[in-house]
Scaffold this active site. Structure first.
Site, PDB file in Angstrom:
ATOM      1  N   SER A  57     -12.155   8.540   1.975  1.00  0.00           N
ATOM      2  CA  SER A  57     -11.581   9.743   2.572  1.00  0.00           C
ATOM      3  C   SER A  57     -12.494  10.946   2.499  1.00  0.00           C
ATOM      4  O   SER A  57     -12.548  11.755   3.415  1.00  0.00           O
ATOM      5  CB  SER A  57     -10.257  10.087   1.877  1.00  0.00           C
ATOM      6  OG  SER A  57     -10.469  10.309   0.493  1.00  0.00           O
ATOM      7  N   CYS A  58     -13.240  11.094   1.409  1.00  0.00           N
ATOM      8  CA  CYS A  58     -13.982  12.342   1.241  1.00  0.00           C
ATOM      9  C   CYS A  58     -15.479  12.169   1.258  1.00  0.00           C
ATOM     10  O   CYS A  58     -16.213  13.145   1.181  1.00  0.00           O
ATOM     11  CB  CYS A  58     -13.569  13.023  -0.073  1.00  0.00           C
ATOM     12  SG  CYS A  58     -14.154  12.176  -1.550  1.00  0.00           S
ATOM     13  N   GLY A  59     -15.964  10.947   1.330  1.00  0.00           N
ATOM     14  CA  GLY A  59     -17.404  10.793   1.308  1.00  0.00           C
ATOM     15  C   GLY A  59     -17.964  11.029  -0.076  1.00  0.00           C
ATOM     16  O   GLY A  59     -17.268  10.918  -1.074  1.00  0.00           O
ATOM     17  N   SER A 118     -15.396   7.711  -1.967  1.00  0.00           N
ATOM     18  CA  SER A 118     -14.131   7.189  -1.467  1.00  0.00           C
ATOM     19  C   SER A 118     -14.199   7.137   0.047  1.00  0.00           C
ATOM     20  O   SER A 118     -15.086   7.721   0.674  1.00  0.00           O
ATOM     21  CB  SER A 118     -12.965   8.079  -1.902  1.00  0.00           C
ATOM     22  OG  SER A 118     -12.965   9.290  -1.168  1.00  0.00           O
ATOM     23  N   CYS A 128     -19.085  13.154  -3.025  1.00  0.00           N
ATOM     24  CA  CYS A 128     -18.853  14.492  -3.555  1.00  0.00           C
ATOM     25  C   CYS A 128     -20.092  14.992  -4.283  1.00  0.00           C
ATOM     26  O   CYS A 128     -20.898  14.226  -4.797  1.00  0.00           O
ATOM     27  CB  CYS A 128     -17.661  14.479  -4.504  1.00  0.00           C
ATOM     28  SG  CYS A 128     -16.153  13.886  -3.733  1.00  0.00           S
TER      29      CYS A 128
END
Length: 281
Positions: A118-120, A116, A122
């Site tokens: 926003s979070c890169g 995403s 995971c």
């Protein structure tokens, strides 16, 4: 500055909005940041999909693959192409990187994934796996506090799309004297880092000796990991660092600072490398 390859035209879209200045409604046109998926392929096989702001897609893919350990130098990149299909406009959101067969991930490696904005990505590897691909820095040079404190303003001056929308992260790679070499903007701060690193790689000017990476958001694990893979020994941010980012920076012998604002900063790792403004020549 060496290069900035992202244009405002592809990063922005005009939309009709309703504002309430002073409580009164006003319908106006405004600019918003574009966010679209980018599929990154290696030798025709999908490796990852990331949500990004269009522009500098070749650089983003190159920086991403460098951080992932697939690319090790400019010579590993044989070609980078954008898919094109007049019947399918979304095909432009597919980038295919051609590399030597021995550098391409194998189908059974399970490396296909989604990121995403926003979070890169995971579920990335542990600190041990990062150190395997990016050994610790043995001889990182000193850093002048006065130079570091000047970096946010210099990066902000290059954030042309942010100045229009207020909706993008930025990353900049500076030399040890504070000269901005490469900068990028993106809806995801990790993408901005990949774009900046990818510019250096594709220009044949990687690794950048004694460089400093500045990010406009917080310094999380993935930001430090990408810097380590890019052989950038110093990371600064205008916000906080996470615990895992601090652990990784210390294991890698890196400099890590946050809350870089005005005359203030918090140094999380490598404080012995900082030359205070009061003692700098």
């Amino acid at each position: 500055m060496e290069g900035f390859v992202q244009s405002a035209e592809e990063a922005l879209r005009r939309v009709r909005i309703r504002r309430y200045p002073g409580g009164n409604a006003a319908d106006v046109d405004d600019s918003v940041v574009v966010e679209e998926p980018l599929e990154i392929r290696v030798n025709g096989r999908t490796l990852a999909v990331t949500m990004r702001t269009p522009g500098a897609d070749r650089e983003l893919a190159a920086g991403f693959l460098l951080a992932d350990g697939i690319l090790r130098s400019h010579d590993d990149v044989w070609d980078i192409t954008r898919c094109a299909d007049p019947a399918n406009p979304l095909a432009r959101n597919i980038i295919d990187v051609l590399v030597a067969p021995d550098r391409a991930p194998q189908p059974e490696s399970g490396r296909q994934r989604y990121a995403s904005s926003s979070c890169g990505l995971c579920g990335r590897g542990s600190i041990e796996s990062v150190l395997h691909n990016a050994p610790p820095f043995d001889h990182a040079p000193p850093l002048r506090q006065s130079v570091l404190q000047s970096l946010p303003e210099r990066l902000r001056a290059a954030q042309t799309v942010f100045q229009t929308t207020g909706g993008l992260h930025a990353a900049g790679i500076f030399d040890h004297d504070g000269t901005l070499l490469w900068a990028a903007e993106d809806v995801g701060r990790h993408n901005a880092v990949d774009k900046a690193v990818g510019q250096a790689l594709l220009a044949g000017q990687w690794p950048v000796e004694n460089a400093v990476l500045l990010v406009s958001g917080r310094a999380g694990f993935e930001i430090v990991q990408k810097a380590a893979a890019a052989r950038v020994p110093a990371v600064c941010s205008v916000s906080a660092a996470s615990s895992l980012a601090v652990d990784l920076a210390r294991e890698c012998g890196m400099f890590l600072a946050g809350f870089l604002r005005g005359s203030y900063m918090t140094v999380y790792a490598g404080a012995e490398r900082l030359v205070p403004a009061s003692t700098a020549p």
